[in-house]
Scaffold this motif. Structure first.
Motif, PDB file in Angstrom:
ATOM      1  N   PRO A 120       0.826  -1.221   0.000  1.00  0.00           N
ATOM      2  CA  PRO A 120       0.000   0.000   0.000  1.00  0.00           C
ATOM      3  C   PRO A 120       0.852   1.259   0.000  1.00  0.00           C
ATOM      4  N   ALA A 121       0.477   2.217  -0.840  1.00  0.00           N
ATOM      5  CA  ALA A 121       1.108   3.533  -0.777  1.00  0.00           C
ATOM      6  C   ALA A 121       0.693   4.248   0.494  1.00  0.00           C
ATOM      7  N   ALA A 122      -0.516   3.953   0.964  1.00  0.00           N
ATOM      8  CA  ALA A 122      -1.025   4.499   2.225  1.00  0.00           C
ATOM      9  C   ALA A 122      -2.173   3.607   2.674  1.00  0.00           C
ATOM     10  N   SER A 123      -2.438   3.594   3.974  1.00  0.00           N
ATOM     11  CA  SER A 123      -3.529   2.780   4.512  1.00  0.00           C
ATOM     12  C   SER A 123      -4.141   3.493   5.707  1.00  0.00           C
ATOM     13  N   ASN A 124      -5.340   3.041   6.086  1.00  0.00           N
ATOM     14  CA  ASN A 124      -5.999   3.674   7.228  1.00  0.00           C
ATOM     15  C   ASN A 124      -7.008   2.730   7.866  1.00  0.00           C
ATOM     16  N   ALA A 125      -7.085   2.797   9.188  1.00  0.00           N
ATOM     17  CA  ALA A 125      -8.104   2.067   9.938  1.00  0.00           C
ATOM     18  C   ALA A 125      -8.647   2.915  11.084  1.00  0.00           C
ATOM     19  N   ASP A 126      -8.355   4.207  11.076  1.00  0.00           N
ATOM     20  CA  ASP A 126      -8.804   5.125  12.121  1.00  0.00           C
ATOM     21  C   ASP A 126      -9.730   6.163  11.481  1.00  0.00           C
ATOM     22  N   TRP A 127     -11.023   6.107  11.823  1.00  0.00           N
ATOM     23  CA  TRP A 127     -12.018   6.955  11.168  1.00  0.00           C
ATOM     24  C   TRP A 127     -12.618   7.969  12.127  1.00  0.00           C
ATOM     25  N   ALA A 128     -11.799   8.400  13.094  1.00  0.00           N
ATOM     26  CA  ALA A 128     -12.260   9.464  13.988  1.00  0.00           C
ATOM     27  C   ALA A 128     -12.529  10.745  13.206  1.00  0.00           C
ATOM     28  N   GLN A 129     -11.886  10.889  12.057  1.00  0.00           N
ATOM     29  CA  GLN A 129     -12.107  12.019  11.167  1.00  0.00           C
ATOM     30  C   GLN A 129     -11.864  11.557   9.737  1.00  0.00           C
ATOM     31  N   PRO A 130     -12.311  12.310   8.739  1.00  0.00           N
ATOM     32  CA  PRO A 130     -12.030  11.932   7.349  1.00  0.00           C
ATOM     33  C   PRO A 130     -10.537  11.750   7.111  1.00  0.00           C
ATOM     34  N   TRP A 131     -10.213  10.834   6.201  1.00  0.00           N
ATOM     35  CA  TRP A 131      -8.814  10.480   5.946  1.00  0.00           C
ATOM     36  C   TRP A 131      -8.406  10.926   4.555  1.00  0.00           C
ATOM     37  N   GLU A 132      -7.134  11.265   4.394  1.00  0.00           N
ATOM     38  CA  GLU A 132      -6.615  11.626   3.086  1.00  0.00           C
ATOM     39  C   GLU A 132      -5.135  11.274   2.994  1.00  0.00           C
ATOM     40  N   SER A 133      -4.679  11.056   1.779  1.00  0.00           N
ATOM     41  CA  SER A 133      -3.259  10.854   1.498  1.00  0.00           C
ATOM     42  C   SER A 133      -2.973  11.575   0.190  1.00  0.00           C
ATOM     43  N   ARG A 134      -2.070  12.543   0.221  1.00  0.00           N
ATOM     44  CA  ARG A 134      -1.846  13.419  -0.929  1.00  0.00           C
ATOM     45  C   ARG A 134      -0.426  13.269  -1.477  1.00  0.00           C
ATOM     46  N   GLY A 135      -0.306  13.609  -2.771  1.00  0.00           N
ATOM     47  CA  GLY A 135       1.004  13.646  -3.409  1.00  0.00           C
ATOM     48  C   GLY A 135       1.632  12.294  -3.655  1.00  0.00           C
ATOM     49  N   ASN A 136       0.812  11.264  -3.904  1.00  0.00           N
ATOM     50  CA  ASN A 136       1.358   9.928  -4.159  1.00  0.00           C
ATOM     51  C   ASN A 136       1.869   9.854  -5.598  1.00  0.00           C
ATOM     52  N   PHE A 137       3.153   9.618  -5.754  1.00  0.00           N
ATOM     53  CA  PHE A 137       3.820   9.631  -7.055  1.00  0.00           C
ATOM     54  C   PHE A 137       3.500   8.358  -7.834  1.00  0.00           C
ATOM     55  N   ILE A 138       3.265   8.497  -9.145  1.00  0.00           N
ATOM     56  CA  ILE A 138       2.995   7.343  -9.994  1.00  0.00           C
ATOM     57  C   ILE A 138       3.594   7.596 -11.365  1.00  0.00           C
TER      58      ILE A 138
END
Length: 297
Positions: free
Chosen positions: A87-105
């Protein structure tokens, strides 16, 4: 290895190597006409084959085409082991909206994002992926809590943005993979002066309140031109906090005896917390009193 695993082993690879077509065209040709009449099990276009390969490299499933049985792929990368797409990024904590920015491809490169519900209560999950270049494509993999089987759906980009909704996140679904690849225009970049590349932003949020439907004042009209109003324009607004969703509005007309005399369904796109305006026209089949009921699905 994956092509050999599912299309006939060495015979399939010999067919690929001896084909005068190269690159994506050679792979597409093999997928369309595999040896021993194996059928187009991996897809009939290069995009379909590439999509199924990325899923196999993500899951390494023991069921069907979404796995590679001739090598043992590990969950984590270490040493010389063959590992699954990380994974480039992952999440399992939804206390607030989640984001991951600037992922290079890079061109024909892949990025994968993994989402799990953690300890959050069940709710639909809204996802938005934004790229800074055109040519992105992707798939959404959702794992069923009941049997652990995955369902694959398209992640379609429009104007470099893709949105999707995962129902029952934390109840029906206990794991989500978002796979995105960059279908750059250059098929073979061995001789590129500048390799094509882009960045991806991904946002995800649980939708804890459903979309709302509000009725606006109706407008009467004379449809047959006899001087008497006989048709109603029924405007309505739908407000959704999802990034985007397509909803159906079902309108039923009942006469004074409670019988349904007419029924109509229309769809509306809504999202971002901005009211979306919709409307429908209705003409009663005959004179009388009617009740109109709106149901959003």
């Amino acid at each position: 290895l994956w092509l050999a695993d599912h299309l006939g082993g060495g015979v399939a690879i010999r067919q690929l190597v001896t084909n005068t077509q190269t690159g994506s065209q050679g792979i597409e040709s093999l997928a369309q006409t595999p040896p021993n009449n194996g059928g187009r099990i991996l897809g009939s276009t290069f995009e379909e084959v590439f999509a199924n390969f990325t899923i196999a490299a993500t899951l390494d499933s023991s069921i069907g085409i979404h796995g590679i049985s001739n090598i043992d792929m590990t969950d984590l990368c270490s040493g010389s082991a063959f590992c699954k797409i990380q994974p480039a990024a992952s999440n399992a904590d939804w206390a607030q909206p989640w984001e991951s920015r600037g992922n290079f491809i890079e061109g024909w490169g892949v990025q994968m994002f993994k989402l799990e519900p953690g300890s959050s209560s069940p709710a639909p999950l809204s996802i938005r992926v934004t790229a800074d270049a055109s040519g992105m494509s992707g798939r959404i993999l959702t794992r069923a809590s009941s049997d652990g089987l995955y369902t694959v759906s398209d992640l379609s980009f429009s104007s470099m943005v893709a949105t999707t909704m995962v129902p029952g996140f934390g109840n029906i679904t206990d794991e989500v993979h978002i796979i995105v690849w960059y279908e750059s225009f250059q098929n073979d970049c061995n001789y590129c002066s500048v390799y094509p590349n882009a960045t991806l932003d991904i946002e995800a949020a649980r939708i804890t309140s459903p979309a709302s439907l509000a009725l606006e004042p109706q407008v009467m009209a004379d449809r047959d031109g006899d001087g008497n109003d006989d048709t109603m324009l029924l405007p309505f607004t739908v407000t959704s906090n999802a990034f985007f969703e397509n909803l159906n509005i079902e309108v039923s007309a009942r006469d004074s005896n409670g019988n349904v005399t007419d029924q109509y369904t229309t769809s509306i796109e809504a999202g971002g917390g901005v009211p979306a305006l919709g409307a429908m026209y209705w003409t009663p089949p005959k004179s009388g009193d009617y009740d109109l009921a709106f149901v959003m699905k």
